[in-house]
Scaffold this motif. Structure first.
Motif, PDB file in Angstrom:
ATOM      1  N   CYS A   1      11.669  -5.994  -6.823  1.00  0.00           N
ATOM      2  CA  CYS A   1      10.953  -6.821  -7.806  1.00  0.00           C
ATOM      3  C   CYS A   1      10.535  -8.164  -7.202  1.00  0.00           C
ATOM      4  CB  CYS A   1      11.827  -7.061  -9.039  1.00  0.00           C
ATOM      5  SG  CYS A   1      12.196  -5.556  -9.951  1.00  0.00           S
ATOM      6  N   VAL A   2      11.447  -8.802  -6.482  1.00  0.00           N
ATOM      7  CA  VAL A   2      11.141 -10.090  -5.854  1.00  0.00           C
ATOM      8  C   VAL A   2       9.960  -9.934  -4.892  1.00  0.00           C
ATOM      9  CG1 VAL A   2      12.023 -11.828  -4.230  1.00  0.00           C
ATOM     10  CG2 VAL A   2      13.462 -11.047  -6.124  1.00  0.00           C
ATOM     11  N   TYR A   3       9.983  -8.860  -4.109  1.00  0.00           N
ATOM     12  CA  TYR A   3       8.901  -8.605  -3.144  1.00  0.00           C
ATOM     13  C   TYR A   3       7.695  -7.922  -3.777  1.00  0.00           C
ATOM     14  CZ  TYR A   3      12.446  -9.550   0.447  1.00  0.00           C
ATOM     15  OH  TYR A   3      13.414 -10.115   1.235  1.00  0.00           O
ATOM     16  N   GLN A   4       7.796  -7.576  -5.040  1.00  0.00           N
ATOM     17  CA  GLN A   4       6.720  -6.926  -5.798  1.00  0.00           C
ATOM     18  C   GLN A   4       6.209  -5.649  -5.123  1.00  0.00           C
ATOM     19  OE1 GLN A   4       3.764  -9.879  -6.829  1.00  0.00           O
ATOM     20  NE2 GLN A   4       5.229 -11.022  -8.040  1.00  0.00           N
ATOM     21  N   HIS A   5       7.127  -4.858  -4.649  1.00  0.00           N
ATOM     22  CA  HIS A   5       6.771  -3.609  -3.975  1.00  0.00           C
ATOM     23  C   HIS A   5       6.075  -2.611  -4.892  1.00  0.00           C
ATOM     24  CE1 HIS A   5      10.058  -4.305  -0.728  1.00  0.00           C
ATOM     25  NE2 HIS A   5       8.930  -4.895  -0.423  1.00  0.00           N
ATOM     26  N   PHE A   6       6.293  -2.728  -6.177  1.00  0.00           N
ATOM     27  CA  PHE A   6       5.729  -1.760  -7.126  1.00  0.00           C
ATOM     28  C   PHE A   6       4.252  -2.018  -7.394  1.00  0.00           C
ATOM     29  CE2 PHE A   6       8.244  -5.075  -9.082  1.00  0.00           C
ATOM     30  CZ  PHE A   6       7.292  -5.757  -9.823  1.00  0.00           C
ATOM     31  N   TRP A   7       3.705  -3.180  -6.996  1.00  0.00           N
ATOM     32  CA  TRP A   7       2.273  -3.447  -7.140  1.00  0.00           C
ATOM     33  C   TRP A   7       1.572  -2.853  -5.935  1.00  0.00           C
ATOM     34  CZ3 TRP A   7       0.784  -4.526 -11.701  1.00  0.00           C
ATOM     35  CH2 TRP A   7       1.545  -5.327 -12.549  1.00  0.00           C
ATOM     36  N   VAL A   8       1.280  -1.596  -6.022  1.00  0.00           N
ATOM     37  CA  VAL A   8       0.735  -0.876  -4.882  1.00  0.00           C
ATOM     38  C   VAL A   8      -0.371   0.064  -5.358  1.00  0.00           C
ATOM     39  CG1 VAL A   8       2.492   0.919  -5.058  1.00  0.00           C
ATOM     40  CG2 VAL A   8       1.374   0.528  -2.877  1.00  0.00           C
ATOM     41  N   SER A   9      -1.339   0.231  -4.513  1.00  0.00           N
ATOM     42  CA  SER A   9      -2.431   1.152  -4.805  1.00  0.00           C
ATOM     43  C   SER A   9      -1.921   2.590  -4.762  1.00  0.00           C
ATOM     44  CB  SER A   9      -3.544   0.968  -3.763  1.00  0.00           C
ATOM     45  OG  SER A   9      -4.464   2.021  -3.830  1.00  0.00           O
ATOM     46  N   THR A  10      -2.445   3.401  -5.615  1.00  0.00           N
ATOM     47  CA  THR A  10      -2.067   4.823  -5.591  1.00  0.00           C
ATOM     48  C   THR A  10      -2.651   5.538  -4.374  1.00  0.00           C
ATOM     49  OG1 THR A  10      -3.919   5.334  -7.051  1.00  0.00           O
ATOM     50  CG2 THR A  10      -1.741   5.039  -8.080  1.00  0.00           C
ATOM     51  N   SER A  11      -3.524   4.858  -3.621  1.00  0.00           N
ATOM     52  CA  SER A  11      -4.131   5.481  -2.447  1.00  0.00           C
ATOM     53  C   SER A  11      -3.287   5.319  -1.177  1.00  0.00           C
ATOM     54  CB  SER A  11      -5.536   4.918  -2.216  1.00  0.00           C
ATOM     55  OG  SER A  11      -5.456   3.546  -1.872  1.00  0.00           O
ATOM     56  N   VAL A  12      -2.183   4.580  -1.229  1.00  0.00           N
ATOM     57  CA  VAL A  12      -1.351   4.437  -0.038  1.00  0.00           C
ATOM     58  C   VAL A  12      -0.658   5.758   0.270  1.00  0.00           C
ATOM     59  CG1 VAL A  12      -0.866   1.977  -0.398  1.00  0.00           C
ATOM     60  CG2 VAL A  12       0.751   3.673  -1.236  1.00  0.00           C
ATOM     61  N   ASN A  13      -0.213   5.891   1.485  1.00  0.00           N
ATOM     62  CA  ASN A  13       0.645   7.013   1.834  1.00  0.00           C
ATOM     63  C   ASN A  13       1.994   6.715   1.184  1.00  0.00           C
ATOM     64  OD1 ASN A  13       2.776   8.427   3.238  1.00  0.00           O
ATOM     65  ND2 ASN A  13       1.229   9.035   4.736  1.00  0.00           N
TER      66      ASN A  13
END
Length: 190
Positions: A84-96
Motif C-alpha cells: 500500500c505504501v508503495y502503491q503496487h496495486f496501481w498498475v496497468s492490466t497490460s503489465v506482465n
C-alpha cells in the motif's frame, strides 16, 4: 454464518489485530499506514490480499498461518502494508502480471529484511537472504519498477519464476487487476 464459523472469524480478527498492534509497537513511524487498513473476512478465499484500503482474508488460513509460525502473520501484514505504501496495486492490466507480482513481492520482502527487526524474522526470511543478495548484485535499486525491468529484460526459466514465487509471495494480487471490487458478501470488520 454458523456459530463455529463466527468463533473462527473472531479468533482470526484477534490474530490480525495482534499482528497490527505488534507492527505499530515496532514501527511507530508507520502507525497511520498500518492502522488505515480495514479487514474483511472472505471465507474459503484460501488467500490473503490487499487492495489499498482493505485486507481480505480467509479466517481459516489466518489461523493456520499463525499456528505454524506466529511471526509469519506479522510479517505478512507488514508485507501488505508496504504494498500500500508503495502503491503496487496501481498498475496497468497490460503489465506482465507474473513479473510485476514477483517484483513487488521481492521489493517489499527486501525492505522488511532491510529493517532487520527480530520480530519480522521468520524461517522463510532466512531462506530469502541469499536470493536477495544475488538479485541485489544484478539490480542496484531493489524497487518493484527496477526489478520488473530486470525480469522483463532477462530470460527466466519457469523453475526460477516458481522459486521466486515460493520464496517471496505472501499475498494474492489478483484483486489489483480487477476493474471492480470483488463480489464479497461479508460485512466489513475492524
Amino acid at each position: 454464518m454458523s456459530d463455529k464459523n463466527e468463533r473462527i472469524n473472531a479468533i482470526a480478527i484477534d490474530v490480525l489485530n495482534l499482528s497490527r498492534n505488534t507492527l505499530i509497537i515496532n514501527l511507530r513511524f508507520m502507525d497511520k499506514a498500518i492502522s488505515m487498513l480495514k479487514c474483511q473476512s472472505v471465507p474459503n478465499l484460501k488467500a490473503i490480499a490487499v487492495d489499498g484500503s482493505t485486507i481480505f482474508y480467509d479466517p481459516v488460513l489466518v489461523l493456520k498461518n499463525f499456528s505454524k509460525e506466529k511471526r509469519s502473520l506479522v510479517r505478512q501484514y507488514l508485507h501488505m502494508v508496504l504494498h500500500c505504501v508503495y502503491q503496487h496495486f496501481w498498475v496497468s492490466t497490460s503489465v506482465n502480471q507474473i513479473y510485476w507480482n514477483i517484483a513487488c513481492d521481492i521489493a517489499v520482502e527486501y525492505t522488511i529484511n532491510d529493517i532487520g527487526y527480530d520480530v519480522f524474522q521468520t524461517e522463510k526470511s532466512q531462506k530469502q537472504k541469499s536470493e536477495l543478495d544475488k538479485l541485489n548484485r544484478k539490480v542496484k535499486y531493489m524497487t518493484a519498477d527496477m526489478l520488473y525491468k530486470y525480469f522483463m529484460d532477462e530470460m527466466h526459466s519457469e523453475k526460477e519464476i516458481k522459486k521466486y514465487q515460493k520464496l517471496f509471495s505472501e499475498d494474492a494480487h489478483d484483486i489489483w487487476y480487477l476493474h471492480k471490487n470483488w463480489d464479497i458478501q461479508s460485512e466489513k470488520e475492524n
